[in-house]
Design a protein around this motif. Structure first.
Motif, PDB file in Angstrom:
ATOM      1  N   HIS A   1       0.854  -1.223  -0.058  1.00  0.00           N
ATOM      2  CA  HIS A   1      -0.105  -0.021   0.066  1.00  0.00           C
ATOM      3  C   HIS A   1       0.982   1.342   0.030  1.00  0.00           C
ATOM      4  O   HIS A   1       1.867   1.344   0.521  1.00  0.00           O
ATOM      5  CB  HIS A   1      -0.865   0.022   1.260  1.00  0.00           C
ATOM      6  N   ALA A   2       0.072   2.366  -0.420  1.00  0.00           N
ATOM      7  CA  ALA A   2       1.045   3.475  -0.693  1.00  0.00           C
ATOM      8  C   ALA A   2       1.550   4.199   0.727  1.00  0.00           C
ATOM      9  O   ALA A   2       2.620   4.773   0.814  1.00  0.00           O
ATOM     10  CB  ALA A   2       0.418   4.575  -1.534  1.00  0.00           C
ATOM     11  N   ASN A   3       0.666   3.961   1.666  1.00  0.00           N
ATOM     12  CA  ASN A   3       1.006   4.442   3.134  1.00  0.00           C
ATOM     13  C   ASN A   3       2.127   3.855   3.584  1.00  0.00           C
ATOM     14  O   ASN A   3       2.580   4.006   4.763  1.00  0.00           O
ATOM     15  CB  ASN A   3      -0.180   4.780   3.815  1.00  0.00           C
ATOM     16  N   ARG A   4       2.711   2.606   2.933  1.00  0.00           N
ATOM     17  CA  ARG A   4       3.691   2.114   3.688  1.00  0.00           C
ATOM     18  C   ARG A   4       5.156   2.418   3.077  1.00  0.00           C
ATOM     19  O   ARG A   4       6.045   1.755   3.379  1.00  0.00           O
ATOM     20  CB  ARG A   4       3.766   0.433   3.488  1.00  0.00           C
TER      21      ARG A   4
ATOM     22  N   TYR B   1       9.298  -0.274   1.201  1.00  0.00           N
ATOM     23  CA  TYR B   1       8.386  -0.362   2.158  1.00  0.00           C
ATOM     24  C   TYR B   1       8.423  -0.911   3.564  1.00  0.00           C
ATOM     25  O   TYR B   1       9.277  -1.573   3.878  1.00  0.00           O
ATOM     26  CB  TYR B   1       7.231  -1.484   1.624  1.00  0.00           C
TER      27      TYR B   1
END
Length: 362
Positions: A54-57, A68
């Motif tokens: 996920h982008a928030n990782r 990540y």
């Protein structure tokens, strides 16, 4: 159509499994069998650990790949490096990093936790280093966390110590080949964790240089290596000199200006030293907190590291001795004249009186 899809998926999984087996065999052969000590993760484990990447990782992103943050099922926090590019050179760098990191045991080197061989691009899994990298602190400074002169000195000493270990105390001498502030990670106590060994090389004890395709980062690259394609231990010394210049000036390795073409920090620093303008280009905090004599000592050391003639540069062992002497004199120690030969490398760690008595308050 359904049958074709099922067959295609089966074929894809079969091919990926064959690739993983071949890669494991290649790693095993190249590494003399010690790859068996490296934990192999499944692709599903890492997908779960990162919420399907996920982008928030995302911890960081460069031209070559993305790192990540992940959490394993047992709660351990990890960092996963995923290459963007699928080519033979990246494949070789992956193998090279696994091999070298499996041979290095040093507290100031980021620890390789394992890897994943099931995906199209092999993944590397590292210990999570919580405080980002040196570049961020030097070039995005804020008043909430003042990057003190004392901390800069300690970081310089720790980086030089680990490079001394790699060059002359590891079981096989290793040239890092990409020393830069973004590869100097900082843990929760702002201790150095040197990272990114993809382009590093181990050498025979009797070798003096490597003749290779030129690799490195613009601004940190040894001009002598660029001209000759011969990488020596003094090429790492040059790159470390650029990091020292960053620590002193707070400037980026390539300076963009309105009135002139982009100029390297190394050239800018050497010019200022030659014209006796050093104190005009120093970082404000360095000026405020550093003693003039010790600033000049480190500036002169930086100048020597950046010498265009590699033979005139000090070794990393000599650099570590000088930085250790500066730190000891700050603490009122009588260790200034301690010889680096008295250093005892135990399990890959630089364990000296410096580290026991000069550890500054966390």
């Amino acid at each position: 159509m359904v049958l074709l899809i099922i067959v295609a998926r089966w074929l894809y999984k079969f091919i990926q499994k064959r690739k993983a087996i071949k890669l494991k065999q290649k790693l095993f052969t190249r590494n003399g069998g010690s790859v068996e000590k490296t934990k192999l993760f499944t692709s599903k484990e890492l997908e779960k650990a990162t919420d399907n990447y996920h982008a928030n990782r995302v911890l960081g992103e460069g031209g070559q790949g993305v790192v990540y943050k992940g959490m394993l099922s047992e709660g351990k926090i990890i960092a996963i490096k995923k290459s963007k590019i699928v080519d033979e050179s990246k494949f070789e760098e992956f193998i090279n990093e696994v091999i070298l990191l499996s041979q290095i045991s040093h507290r100031n080197v980021v620890q390789l936790v394992g890897c994943c061989l099931e995906t199209e691009v092999p993944l590397l899994v590292y210990e999570f280093v919580s405080n980002g990298n040196l570049f961020q602190y030097l070039h995005d400074q804020n008043e909430e966390f003042p990057f003190t002169w004392e901390l800069r000195l300690r970081i310089a000493f720790e980086v030089s110590s680990v490079l001394t270990y790699l060059h002359s105390a590891a079981s096989i001498p290793i040239y890092h080949r990409d020393i830069k502030s973004t590869n100097i990670l900082l843990d929760e106590n702002f201790r150095v964790k040197l990272s990114d060994f993809g382009t590093s090389r181990s050498i025979a004890v009797d070798q003096t240089h490597l003749t290779t395709q030129v690799k490195g980062t613009f601004g940190y690259l040894d001009p002598e290596y660029f001209w000759s394609s011969q990488f020596t231990e003094k090429s790492d010394v040059y790159s470390f000199g650029v990091v020292l210049a960053e620590l002193l000036t707070g400037q980026k390795p390539i300076r963009s200006t309105d009135v002139e073409e982009d100029i390297s920090l190394a050239a800018y620093f050497l010019c200022a030293m030659k014209e006796n303008r050093l104190f005009e280009i120093l970082d404000a905090r360095v000026m405020k907190e550093g003693e003039k004599e010790e600033i000049m000592t480190i500036a002169n050391l930086t100048r020597k590291c950046l010498d265009l003639n590699g033979k005139n540069r000090p070794t990393m062992r000599e650099v570590t001795t000088e930085l250790g002497g500066i730190r000891s004199s700050r603490c009122g120690s009588s260790m200034h004249h301690m010889n680096i030969e008295e250093t005892n490398f135990v399990h890959g760690e630089l364990t000296t009186y410096f580290e026991n008595s000069l550890t500054f308050a966390r």
